[in-house]
Design an enzyme around this catalytic site. Structure first.
Site, PDB file in Angstrom:
ATOM      1  NE  ARG A  70      -4.325  -1.310   0.106  1.00 34.83           N
ATOM      2  CZ  ARG A  70      -4.452  -2.396  -0.663  1.00 34.83           C
ATOM      3  NH1 ARG A  70      -3.481  -2.761  -1.471  1.00 34.83           N
ATOM      4  NH2 ARG A  70      -5.565  -3.104  -0.629  1.00 34.83           N
ATOM      5  CD  GLU A 112      -2.954   3.347  -5.254  1.00 36.26           C
ATOM      6  OE1 GLU A 112      -4.033   2.807  -5.526  1.00 36.26           O
ATOM      7  OE2 GLU A 112      -1.987   2.754  -4.778  1.00 36.26           O
ATOM      8  CG  HIS A 153      -3.233  -0.665  -6.810  1.00 35.09           C
ATOM      9  ND1 HIS A 153      -3.583  -0.023  -5.649  1.00 35.09           N
ATOM     10  CD2 HIS A 153      -3.203  -1.984  -6.513  1.00 35.09           C
ATOM     11  CE1 HIS A 153      -3.759  -0.929  -4.680  1.00 35.09           C
ATOM     12  NE2 HIS A 153      -3.532  -2.125  -5.198  1.00 35.09           N
TER      13      HIS A 153
END
Ligand code: GLV
Ligand code: GLV
Length: 321
Positions: A239, A268, A286
């Protein structure tokens, strides 16, 4: 029957077919993450909600949904978007999708590692810019993986799968985390546990496979980066907020570490602009679990969890506080 199931963003049809057997399914039509008000509006009256990693699931959402809500099924292994204690306290089951995305994510971590150590992004950019080049022995040299040490932060299912692949490339494995892995895992991977600061100091590659928690937020900060080798490569497929992106950009710019390969970002979908200026960085949007097979398996596992809870059975992969 009479159950309402809300899916916050489109999922593979096979998962919808499973959900339709137990209730009326509404898929939110927006081709973007819902805003918080939209999300709260969308889940009103739902018995089950299928959520994405960008959906914030907390006490307010449970209140907005109403007391009939039974299950929130996140289509992700990570669940840092969910306030699990607050949600489960209200009698709502939370589930995630472990296991099914392990290989895809580990493949991507190795892909990013090869990409950054062999300068594949730079090479692509050179050719696409129609720049002239000729083969010569000193041209665009990278570094090999054979005999290098891979430091894994978080030797869970994904970390182990990365280690297994890295061993096939001739790498030695060290790891750190909250505790020791089972003895048979250490034996299979010939993996040595190190305290975090030791791992950072000695690893040629540091690959992050821990969940995002209050303990791991900015785990890789200015001082962690300063501890790493000047040639070290950082790989992040976990993450974004596990890494302080601004500190990372500075460390890369100043040669404190060698390179970074990032699939996830602190804010993000934004990417720290300073990172995009640097040739020793590779970035991906991602894509860890982004194969057709894996995304289908993730959505179907989420659907099985919803079906189980709404039919009065035990969830398949519950998240417990
Ligand atoms: C993806 O990032 C996941 O947590 O499944
Ligand atoms: C992934 O990390 C899993 O636990 O399956």
């Amino acid at each position: 029957m009479g159950k309402q199931i809300v899916v916050t963003r489109s999922v593979p049809e096979s998962a919808l077919d499973m959900l339709r057997k137990v209730g009326a399914v509404h898929v939110c039509p927006q081709d973007r993450p819902l805003t918080v008000p939209e999300l709260h509006e969308a889940v009103r009256g739902a018995h089950g909600v299928v959520t994405m990693l960008h959906d914030r699931i907390d006490a307010d959402l449970i209140t907005a949904a109403g007391p009939q809500l039974q299950v929130v099924a996140n289509v992700a292994v990570g669940y840092d978007n969910i306030d699990v204690p607050a949600v489960t306290e209200r009698g709502v089951t939370v589930t995630n999708t472990p296991g099914v995305l392990v290989d895809a994510t580990a493949d991507l971590a190795l892909g990013l590692l090869l990409m950054v150590t062999r300068r594949l992004g730079e090479g692509e950019r050179l050719l696409r810019a129609r720049q002239s080049w000729t083969f010569h022995l000193g041209f665009m040299l990278g570094t090999g993986l054979q005999g290098k040490t891979l430091g894994i932060v978080g030797l869970g299912a994904i970390g182990q799968a990365v280690a297994r692949r890295a061993r096939a490339f001739g790498m030695d494995i060290v790891y750190t985390g909250r505790g020791r892995a089972p003895a048979e895992v250490e034996a299979e991977l010939e993996a040595r546990f190190l305290p975090q600061h030791e791992l950072l100091r000695t690893a040629d590659v540091v690959s992050l496979h821990c969940p995002l928690t209050e303990q791991t937020r900015h785990l890789i900060d200015e001082s962690a980066l300063a501890a790493m080798k000047s040639t070290a490569v950082l790989v992040n497929t976990s993450r974004g907020p596990v890494v302080d992106e601004q500190a990372l950009a500075k460390a890369l710019r100043e040669g404190q570490i060698g390179a970074a390969a990032l699939d996830v970002f602190e804010r993000e979908p934004e990417v720290e602009p300073a990172l995009l200026e640097l040739d020793n960085v590779v970035v991906a949007p991602h894509l860890g679990s982004a194969t057709t097979e894996t995304r289908t398996a993730m959505a179907e596992l989420a659907a099985r969890n919803v079906v189980a809870v709404l039919t009065g059975n035990e969830p398949v992969t519950p998240v417990r506080p």
